[in-house]
Structure formats: C-alpha cells, structure tokens
Write a protein that holds these residues in place. Structure first.
Motif, mmCIF file in Angstrom:
data_model
loop_
_atom_site.group_PDB
_atom_site.id
_atom_site.type_symbol
_atom_site.label_atom_id
_atom_site.label_comp_id
_atom_site.label_asym_id
_atom_site.label_seq_id
_atom_site.Cartn_x
_atom_site.Cartn_y
_atom_site.Cartn_z
ATOM 1 N N ALA A 1 -0.144 3.537 1.518
ATOM 2 C CA ALA A 1 -0.031 4.254 2.789
ATOM 3 C C ALA A 1 0.628 5.613 2.606
ATOM 4 N N ARG A 2 1.650 5.674 1.758
ATOM 5 C CA ARG A 2 2.325 6.956 1.537
ATOM 6 C C ARG A 2 1.393 7.956 0.862
ATOM 7 N N ASN A 3 0.573 7.479 -0.086
ATOM 8 C CA ASN A 3 -0.402 8.377 -0.720
ATOM 9 C C ASN A 3 -1.367 8.958 0.314
ATOM 10 N N LEU A 4 -1.853 8.109 1.223
ATOM 11 C CA LEU A 4 -2.775 8.587 2.256
ATOM 12 C C LEU A 4 -2.118 9.687 3.084
ATOM 13 N N MET A 5 -0.882 9.459 3.494
ATOM 14 C CA MET A 5 -0.178 10.430 4.323
ATOM 15 C C MET A 5 0.074 11.736 3.564
ATOM 16 N N GLU A 6 0.582 11.619 2.334
ATOM 17 C CA GLU A 6 0.939 12.818 1.580
ATOM 18 C C GLU A 6 -0.292 13.613 1.153
ATOM 19 N N MET A 7 -1.360 12.930 0.780
ATOM 20 C CA MET A 7 -2.580 13.641 0.392
ATOM 21 C C MET A 7 -3.182 14.385 1.574
ATOM 22 N N ALA A 8 -3.039 13.823 2.767
ATOM 23 C CA ALA A 8 -3.602 14.465 3.962
ATOM 24 C C ALA A 8 -2.984 15.831 4.215
ATOM 25 N N ARG A 9 -1.730 16.044 3.754
ATOM 26 C CA ARG A 9 -1.047 17.304 4.041
ATOM 27 C C ARG A 9 -0.647 18.076 2.780
ATOM 28 N N LEU A 10 -1.202 17.683 1.634
ATOM 29 C CA LEU A 10 -0.883 18.354 0.376
ATOM 30 C C LEU A 10 -1.476 19.762 0.370
#
Length: 311
Positions: free
Chosen positions: A172-181
């Motif tokens: 879940a954290r990867n999904l969130m962080e990749m969305a705003r990288l």
C-alpha cells in the motif's frame, strides 16, 4: 493442434534439406518452405488463447529481468537491502544506463532453474523487497533519475513471516508513494503480473506489457477455485478474466504492447531484449520533456479513471 503438427513437419523438412548441401535448387526450396513455415507460425500465434499466453508467460526459459539488465543496461550497479530487515533477492534494484539515460532499475526476478527459483523465492517478494524498491525510488527522485520497473511475479509472498512484517502495508505504501513520486516512471510486465505483488511496482507514467504476458488480480487457477471451487477450470477462467496484453490495452489499463520475436521472447532472447530496449529509450526520451508537476498530475488522473464507465 493440426497446424502445430504441420509446422513441426515443415521445420523438420527444412532441417533435412539444410543437411543436404548448398545446391541452388535446394536453397530455393528451403526459402520456400521457410516462408510457409513463418506464415503458418504467425497464424498459430494469432490464434493463441489467453491460457496459451499464461503458459508462455510462465515458461522457465523465458528471459528474466536479470537477462534484460545484462543485455542493455550499461554500468549497472546493484544496490541491496531495505535498511531495516534484509535484502530480498526476489527484487533486483540498482542504477545503470539505458541508452543515454541514467536510470534506477527495479525488477522482480524469477530463476531459470530450481536452485535459482529457491534463491529468488520464485519471484514472490517479501515486504522488505517492496521497501527496498521504495528506498531506491525515493533515491531516484532525490537525484532526478527516471525509474524503470520490470514486473514478473505470480504475486507477493503470503507466508506468515511476510504478513507479520507488514506485507499489505508495504504494498500500500508503494502505491501511495509511486503515485506522487516526482520523477518519470515506466513499468512493464515481462512475464506474469500477479495481483498486488505486481501492482506495487506498476503505478507509472507509462505501463506496458510484452506481447505474451499476463496481468491479473490473481492466477486463473485461483480465480477458478474461488468461482467454481475447481482449479481445473483455469483455462476457462483465463478467458473470462481478460488478462492478456490485447485485453488490457483495449481496456486502457496499459499504454503499449511491446512486441516479441515470433513465438515468444524465449525463441530469440537477444531480439526480445532489443525490442524492449528500443521501447524504453523512446519512452524515456518522451517523458524527459514533461515537467515533474505535470507528470504527477497526469499519473494521478491516469489511475483515477480506472473503473469509470458510462451507460
């Protein structure tokens, strides 16, 4: 099945003629038969079912991420560990050059044999693998490097230890962080793209699939077990799930299909690597011309529209 037998017969005839010699008439006959063979093979491939694609995607001799990295990523330096628990061998991460672009590579990797598969956990990452991936993504953002993710997993590892260490949270954290990288991201399926284990590396500005790969919420066997309580109906499930590159391009889940050599990447790995390299360079060139703010906004809108429909 009949066409497959014809193809095998044609190829045997070609091999037999090649052993005869270099007579002009023989050479002409070889060329004629090779033309017929290529045409017939193309017809067979065009009629592949979803289940056929599943089998090709899972082939042991299909090129793995490490093969592609060795083929076209120059000056590659692998980086290890999540700085918390350990280094997960199911995910390879590092820095290298694709063409003229210095990039961060993050790649799920299966083995080519039983020993390698055990070392790589059959391409099924633990939470520390996803945390390693995120660490390298954040590093790439800091140093303004594009990120290239190669996806090849039946799914994230679901063992007790992985769950205890926060598998769901890591994904879940990867999904969130990749969305705003704030750096360009390219992600693509080069084998199996299974469930959240694949999606954890799949939030990107460009998402592609190689021609004979699959991308799905779970395996056809798992789908059949849930829906019909019968995993033997996996072939039927594969057709219903719409998991092939053509299906997902039509649904606008992916942006591009990267072609493979006739019959699959395993037939001519070097040619498959060249096709993939050419695609990646073209997309890196294109994304490098877009501002970081526009990239993030477009990426957000891209994934927000998934599942919308109009009656």
């Amino acid at each position: 099945m009949e066409d497959t037998k014809k193809l095998e017969h044609l190829k045997k005839m070609i091999d037999d003629l090649k052993s005869v010699g270099n007579d002009i008439d023989v050479a002409e006959e070889i060329r004629r038969l090779e033309t017929l063979s290529t045409k017939l093979e193309r017809e067979i491939i065009d009629n592949y079912t979803a289940w056929d694609k599943v089998q090709i995607a899972r082939m042991m001799d299909r090129p793995r991420s490490i093969y592609y990295i060795n083929q076209f990523v120059t000056d590659f330096v692998e980086l290890h560990g999540d700085r918390s628990f350990k280094d997960d061998q199911a995910i390879i991460g590092g820095i290298g050059k694709i063409g003229e672009h210095v990039v961060t590579i993050i790649a799920q990797n299966k083995g080519k044999n039983a020993k390698e598969n055990i070392e790589r956990n059959f391409g099924m990452p633990h939470p520390e693998g996803y945390r390693k991936a995120l660490r390298l993504m954040k590093q790439a953002e800091k140093f303004h490097r594009p990120v290239v993710c190669l996806i090849d997993t039946p799914g994230a590892y679901c063992g007790l230890g992985a769950e205890e260490r926060g598998q769901g949270e890591a994904i879940a954290r990867n999904l969130m962080e990749m969305a705003r990288l704030k750096t360009p991201i390219i992600a693509g399926v080069i084998g199996e793209g299974g469930s959240g284990g694949a999606l954890a590396l799949g939030v990107a500005d460009r998402v592609f699939m190689q021609e004979n790969t699959t991308y799905s919420i779970l395996s056809p066997e798992g789908f059949a077990s849930i829906l019909w309580k019968d995993s033997s109906k996996a072939r039927e499930a594969a057709e219903m799930m719409k998991i092939t590159a053509v299906d997902l391009l039509e649904s606008q889940i992916i942006d591009n299909i990267v072609n493979e050599p006739l019959g699959g990447a395993h037939k001519a790995p070097e040619e498959a690597a060249k096709m993939l390299e050419t695609y990646l360079i073209s997309q890196l060139d294109e994304l490098s011309r877009i501002s970081k703010e526009d990239l993030v906004n477009q990426r957000y809108e891209r994934f927000r529209k998934y599942g919308t429909f109009f009656e």
